[in-house]
Design a protein around this motif. Sequence first.
Motif, PDB file in Angstrom:
ATOM      1  N   PRO A  40       0.795  -1.243   0.142  1.00  0.00           N
ATOM      2  CA  PRO A  40       0.067   0.009   0.067  1.00  0.00           C
ATOM      3  C   PRO A  40       0.933   1.439  -0.184  1.00  0.00           C
ATOM      4  CG  PRO A  40       0.042  -0.887   2.080  1.00  0.00           C
ATOM      5  CD  PRO A  40       0.923  -1.853   1.374  1.00  0.00           C
ATOM      6  N   PHE A  41       0.237   2.463  -0.471  1.00  0.00           N
ATOM      7  CA  PHE A  41       0.904   3.574  -0.264  1.00  0.00           C
ATOM      8  C   PHE A  41       0.183   4.417   0.635  1.00  0.00           C
ATOM      9  CE2 PHE A  41       1.168   2.161  -4.609  1.00  0.00           C
ATOM     10  CZ  PHE A  41       2.493   1.932  -5.146  1.00  0.00           C
ATOM     11  N   ALA A  42       1.178   5.312   1.390  1.00  0.00           N
ATOM     12  CA  ALA A  42       0.809   6.129   2.645  1.00  0.00           C
ATOM     13  C   ALA A  42       0.262   7.335   1.978  1.00  0.00           C
ATOM     14  CB  ALA A  42       1.800   6.146   3.460  1.00  0.00           C
ATOM     15  N   GLY A  43       0.541   7.929   0.808  1.00  0.00           N
ATOM     16  CA  GLY A  43       0.071   9.055   0.271  1.00  0.00           C
ATOM     17  C   GLY A  43       0.235   9.229  -1.180  1.00  0.00           C
ATOM     18  N   VAL A  44      -0.413  10.288  -1.802  1.00  0.00           N
ATOM     19  CA  VAL A  44      -0.346  10.386  -2.996  1.00  0.00           C
ATOM     20  C   VAL A  44       1.165  10.508  -3.740  1.00  0.00           C
ATOM     21  CG1 VAL A  44      -1.136  11.706  -5.255  1.00  0.00           C
ATOM     22  CG2 VAL A  44      -2.672  11.396  -2.952  1.00  0.00           C
ATOM     23  N   GLN A  45       2.001  11.373  -3.007  1.00  0.00           N
ATOM     24  CA  GLN A  45       3.307  11.526  -3.375  1.00  0.00           C
ATOM     25  C   GLN A  45       3.928  10.298  -3.385  1.00  0.00           C
ATOM     26  OE1 GLN A  45       5.037  14.660  -4.100  1.00  0.00           O
ATOM     27  NE2 GLN A  45       6.398  13.113  -4.799  1.00  0.00           N
ATOM     28  N   GLU A  46       3.766   9.332  -2.652  1.00  0.00           N
ATOM     29  CA  GLU A  46       4.540   8.056  -2.487  1.00  0.00           C
ATOM     30  C   GLU A  46       3.848   7.112  -3.720  1.00  0.00           C
ATOM     31  OE1 GLU A  46       4.853   4.029   0.289  1.00  0.00           O
ATOM     32  OE2 GLU A  46       4.221   5.823   1.107  1.00  0.00           O
ATOM     33  N   LEU A  47       2.750   7.359  -3.951  1.00  0.00           N
ATOM     34  CA  LEU A  47       2.226   6.536  -5.239  1.00  0.00           C
ATOM     35  C   LEU A  47       2.729   7.170  -6.533  1.00  0.00           C
ATOM     36  CD1 LEU A  47       0.311   4.831  -6.789  1.00  0.00           C
ATOM     37  CD2 LEU A  47      -1.549   6.567  -6.506  1.00  0.00           C
ATOM     38  N   TYR A  48       2.786   8.390  -6.815  1.00  0.00           N
ATOM     39  CA  TYR A  48       3.663   9.262  -7.782  1.00  0.00           C
ATOM     40  C   TYR A  48       4.986   8.748  -7.796  1.00  0.00           C
ATOM     41  CZ  TYR A  48       5.905  12.556 -10.629  1.00  0.00           C
ATOM     42  OH  TYR A  48       6.736  13.281 -11.546  1.00  0.00           O
ATOM     43  N   ASP A  49       5.812   8.821  -6.457  1.00  0.00           N
ATOM     44  CA  ASP A  49       7.118   8.425  -6.683  1.00  0.00           C
ATOM     45  C   ASP A  49       7.368   7.098  -7.151  1.00  0.00           C
ATOM     46  OD1 ASP A  49       7.907  10.659  -5.763  1.00  0.00           O
ATOM     47  OD2 ASP A  49       8.075  10.002  -3.748  1.00  0.00           O
ATOM     48  N   ALA A  50       6.453   6.171  -6.821  1.00  0.00           N
ATOM     49  CA  ALA A  50       6.715   4.652  -7.425  1.00  0.00           C
ATOM     50  C   ALA A  50       6.179   4.670  -9.062  1.00  0.00           C
ATOM     51  CB  ALA A  50       5.423   3.676  -6.686  1.00  0.00           C
ATOM     52  N   ILE A  51       5.372   5.373  -9.246  1.00  0.00           N
ATOM     53  CA  ILE A  51       5.093   5.630 -11.071  1.00  0.00           C
ATOM     54  C   ILE A  51       6.335   6.004 -11.580  1.00  0.00           C
ATOM     55  CG2 ILE A  51       3.640   6.680 -12.792  1.00  0.00           C
ATOM     56  CD1 ILE A  51       1.383   6.516 -10.666  1.00  0.00           C
ATOM     57  N   LYS A  52       6.799   7.100 -11.163  1.00  0.00           N
ATOM     58  CA  LYS A  52       8.166   7.938 -11.679  1.00  0.00           C
ATOM     59  C   LYS A  52       9.191   6.922 -11.796  1.00  0.00           C
ATOM     60  CE  LYS A  52      10.597  12.314 -11.287  1.00  0.00           C
ATOM     61  NZ  LYS A  52      11.835  11.882 -10.757  1.00  0.00           N
ATOM     62  N   ALA A  53       9.416   6.182 -10.605  1.00  0.00           N
ATOM     63  CA  ALA A  53      10.519   5.135 -10.858  1.00  0.00           C
ATOM     64  C   ALA A  53      10.497   4.003 -11.715  1.00  0.00           C
ATOM     65  CB  ALA A  53      10.724   4.528  -9.203  1.00  0.00           C
ATOM     66  N   VAL A  54       9.203   3.630 -11.915  1.00  0.00           N
ATOM     67  CA  VAL A  54       8.871   2.522 -12.881  1.00  0.00           C
ATOM     68  C   VAL A  54       9.241   3.078 -14.435  1.00  0.00           C
ATOM     69  CG1 VAL A  54       7.327   1.059 -13.981  1.00  0.00           C
ATOM     70  CG2 VAL A  54       7.350   1.198 -11.624  1.00  0.00           C
TER      71      VAL A  54
END
Length: 295
Positions: A40-54
Amino acid sequence: MSTIALSELNALGRDGFVAALGNVVEYSPDIAAQVAARRPFAGVQELYDAIKAVVERAPGDVRLALIRAHPDLADKTQRAAGLTADSNAEQNSAGLDRLSDAEYDAFQRVNAAYRAKFGFPFIVCVRRHTKDSVLRDFERRLPNDAATEAQNAIKEICRIAALRLDQLVVGDARLKVHGRLSTHVLDTSSGRPAAGIAIELVELSELGPSRVITRAITNDDGRTDRPLIGGRPVPIGRYELSFAVGDYFAARGVPLADPPFLDRIPLRFAVSEPEGHLHVPLLVTPWSYATYRGS
């Protein structure tokens, strides 16, 4: 566009997660599928960081396919064939659906030159730009080599994804993708805020007609009830903010020349930081005015 809570997104099955985020990166549900495994993602920023990394860590051929999945800007043939709803809304936000003949010819020219040199479309996050600044960005980037432009394209794809994600997912730790443009009018002849002044904000254009962005009336504090631009990036470009001060002073019984010395005051300025706060105040009397760059 409907939104989804981050908590709900975290709880979806893999297929539901991919369906919800499949076009955050244009035509790339496989990106969302890889991100789903990191929940799970704790916040929208963490979700975005995951998308950006991929996106950034994808193999070169995958990144190139991702770049080529994006449409050309202001291309009538692609519009007729059908852009994604997100791409269509983004191009419309910059006025790319309402180009003058000169603007359309300019976009066709730079699109062709860019594709001929690099073999992939020019990508820019158009919600951060005006038409003029997109064309300037074309000219600025065209001399680059292919490797540099591939990196620039991926950077812009991530910016597009951030704005799409911000519109779609509601949760904590939101993305810092919004700017703000505001004003404040002070009547320095009476020493008080100037209430009731009609204001018009216009986006200026070199090759086509200028575009009215918003109209407002100053409130009792001399400000507008809402930012002139807010809740989104403030597009890079040139603007004119005009103030109907003649009507304001006349309504207050201030003795004026006929016609008044100052009737409508236009202030021309430029925006270069889409996610910043630009404040453009006016200090005015019936015979003089001043402004400055606030924040």
